[in-house]
Design a protein around this motif. Sequence first.
Motif, mmCIF file in Angstrom:
data_model
loop_
_atom_site.group_PDB
_atom_site.id
_atom_site.type_symbol
_atom_site.label_atom_id
_atom_site.label_comp_id
_atom_site.label_asym_id
_atom_site.label_seq_id
_atom_site.Cartn_x
_atom_site.Cartn_y
_atom_site.Cartn_z
ATOM 1 N N GLU A 104 0.830 -1.202 0.000
ATOM 2 C CA GLU A 104 0.000 0.000 0.000
ATOM 3 C C GLU A 104 0.866 1.254 0.000
ATOM 4 O OE1 GLU A 104 -2.526 -0.152 3.363
ATOM 5 O OE2 GLU A 104 -3.763 -1.807 2.603
ATOM 6 N N ARG A 105 1.927 1.238 0.791
ATOM 7 C CA ARG A 105 2.823 2.391 0.838
ATOM 8 C C ARG A 105 3.589 2.563 -0.463
ATOM 9 N NH1 ARG A 105 0.583 1.258 4.917
ATOM 10 N NH2 ARG A 105 0.404 2.650 6.713
ATOM 11 N N LYS A 106 3.987 1.463 -1.069
ATOM 12 C CA LYS A 106 4.679 1.565 -2.345
ATOM 13 C C LYS A 106 3.782 2.193 -3.403
ATOM 14 C CE LYS A 106 5.680 -2.219 -4.669
ATOM 15 N NZ LYS A 106 6.427 -3.435 -5.108
ATOM 16 N N GLU A 107 2.529 1.775 -3.454
ATOM 17 C CA GLU A 107 1.627 2.330 -4.447
ATOM 18 C C GLU A 107 1.360 3.813 -4.200
ATOM 19 O OE1 GLU A 107 0.667 0.904 -7.259
ATOM 20 O OE2 GLU A 107 2.068 -0.642 -6.565
ATOM 21 N N PHE A 108 1.241 4.185 -2.911
ATOM 22 C CA PHE A 108 1.009 5.593 -2.611
ATOM 23 C C PHE A 108 2.192 6.438 -3.053
ATOM 24 C CE2 PHE A 108 1.877 9.248 0.099
ATOM 25 C CZ PHE A 108 0.738 10.005 -0.140
ATOM 26 N N TRP A 109 3.407 6.048 -2.664
ATOM 27 C CA TRP A 109 4.562 6.879 -2.991
ATOM 28 C C TRP A 109 4.885 6.848 -4.482
ATOM 29 C CZ3 TRP A 109 5.567 10.681 -0.198
ATOM 30 C CH2 TRP A 109 5.362 10.628 1.193
ATOM 31 N N ARG A 110 4.558 5.772 -5.142
ATOM 32 C CA ARG A 110 4.738 5.740 -6.601
ATOM 33 C C ARG A 110 3.796 6.759 -7.246
ATOM 34 N NH1 ARG A 110 4.227 0.007 -8.754
ATOM 35 N NH2 ARG A 110 6.430 -0.143 -8.174
ATOM 36 N N SER A 111 2.556 6.812 -6.807
ATOM 37 C CA SER A 111 1.611 7.768 -7.386
ATOM 38 C C SER A 111 1.976 9.199 -7.003
ATOM 39 C CB SER A 111 0.176 7.457 -6.926
ATOM 40 O OG SER A 111 0.034 7.677 -5.532
ATOM 41 N N TYR A 112 2.471 9.392 -5.779
ATOM 42 C CA TYR A 112 2.831 10.740 -5.327
ATOM 43 C C TYR A 112 3.998 11.283 -6.140
ATOM 44 C CZ TYR A 112 3.258 14.563 -1.931
ATOM 45 O OH TYR A 112 3.284 15.795 -1.318
ATOM 46 N N VAL A 160 0.614 11.823 3.520
ATOM 47 C CA VAL A 160 2.054 11.556 3.610
ATOM 48 C C VAL A 160 2.441 11.066 5.006
ATOM 49 C CG1 VAL A 160 2.622 13.186 1.776
ATOM 50 C CG2 VAL A 160 2.733 13.944 4.162
ATOM 51 N N PHE A 161 1.698 11.493 6.031
ATOM 52 C CA PHE A 161 1.985 10.978 7.370
ATOM 53 C C PHE A 161 1.438 9.559 7.546
ATOM 54 C CE2 PHE A 161 2.244 15.468 9.429
ATOM 55 C CZ PHE A 161 3.433 15.687 8.763
ATOM 56 N N GLU A 162 0.299 9.292 6.964
ATOM 57 C CA GLU A 162 -0.274 7.945 7.040
ATOM 58 C C GLU A 162 0.646 6.922 6.372
ATOM 59 O OE1 GLU A 162 -2.837 4.659 7.526
ATOM 60 O OE2 GLU A 162 -2.830 6.620 8.511
ATOM 61 N N TYR A 163 1.262 7.312 5.264
ATOM 62 C CA TYR A 163 2.088 6.378 4.499
ATOM 63 C C TYR A 163 3.587 6.619 4.709
ATOM 64 C CZ TYR A 163 -2.225 5.054 2.206
ATOM 65 O OH TYR A 163 -3.494 4.595 1.956
ATOM 66 N N ALA A 164 3.933 7.385 5.738
ATOM 67 C CA ALA A 164 5.320 7.782 5.956
ATOM 68 C C ALA A 164 6.229 6.580 6.199
ATOM 69 C CB ALA A 164 5.411 8.747 7.135
ATOM 70 N N LEU A 165 7.362 6.616 5.543
ATOM 71 C CA LEU A 165 8.441 5.649 5.717
ATOM 72 C C LEU A 165 9.756 6.380 5.450
ATOM 73 C CD1 LEU A 165 7.121 2.549 3.711
ATOM 74 C CD2 LEU A 165 7.470 2.638 6.181
#
Length: 425
Positions: free
Chosen positions: A186-194, A314-319
């Motif tokens: 889920e985080r990978k997909e979010f940051w890829r789209s961002y 960005v805080f929800e998916y922060a890494l």
Amino acid sequence: MTVSHVGASLGPTSLAEKARLTGDFADWHNLFYRTVWITGTLDIAAVRAAWRRVCRHHDALRRTYVSADEARTHADALSEVEFHTAETDDEAIELMRSFLGTPFSLDGPGFSRIAIVQRSERRYLLGVAMDHIMTDLLSWNRIRADFKEFYDRALAGDTGDVTGVNGYHMFAAEQRRLFSGGWGEERKEFWRSYTDEFGAYPPPFLADAKHTGEYQYKVIDRALPADAKARVDALSRQARVTPFAAVSTGILAGVREVADDPTAGISVTHHGRGLPGTSETPGLFAQTVPLHLGRRVTSPLESVREVFQRTHDVFEYALPLTVAGRAWNEVLTGVGRAAAGLYLELNERPRSTYYTPWFTGTEVEYVELSFPGDKVWDETVIVSWNLYETGPRLVAEYNGNYFPDAAVEELLEAAQRFVLSATTA
């Protein structure tokens, strides 16, 4: 002191620890320290007992590293209170600077130091240094509160065991487990789209900025209106967002105005504990994530709401994005490429009061020290909203031999104008 591996447990490092161990910060000094003059009656034996209890209670203070991927959590404290004496204040400060200022070795036996230098019967210099690998600001607040509590308990004769659960050890293991599964996807997909939308990192604040000499630390400190905090709060209520989102939007709007760049962005530090049960767990959780305005120009209130939604995401998916990106074969961010770093305070008292009292029956005075090798952000403007009730300020720290003073002044003026005028828009 001698470090024993007896009773130590092995487990994975957290992603933040791995980032620190694999080069992103490995060449930095990375000290997190506090030094204070203490006036009053100080029981040295109680201080020593309290510090050992703090270390026993929080496993982050008992970690060392086998590799970038494996940590060892020891059964007992890895540091103890050193005691010295000095004839003058200057001698005490130099002793403390020498003791605290040596960088920790990432393959060393521990990542904390603590010392007391006695000047007289009722005057002491206390210093604590930790490597950033095992603490962040929220961690320090928890550790200091426990230090005071355990000191009071030691004075009262309480010698009971205070060993806590392996909070950070357990967090690191759970984070690594989740990262390899659906949570990580889920985080990978979010940051890829961002990053598809905004790019891998925010553009430079000024595209044509140039280094004209060695790093020159400069500060612009603007006094805000006395009702600045009330106006920020009013904007937050009107837009139904957090104050952080409100002032972040001001900085983003200022960057866009000064740089005339629709892709304006900043980097922000997220100190949140992202997994259940970690809200009171000391350790390294802080990570830097990018934040942007959308490309479309909107009204001030719509912009604030948009940034609020982005901060939530960005805080929800922060890494730690450099480490996560390497694992995913993605380029997600660039260290040191921030348009402006943002550090937000919404406190109503000066920072110096945060350090009082340390111990019952004493008063303290905070001491600012500097150390050779301190990290400098030579291509970043660090902006702070200090909304003290008695003297709100908007502050920028930057390299005067890279950023023109006039551009930084313009950034602060634009940010202030946006935030403090938005409620009338």
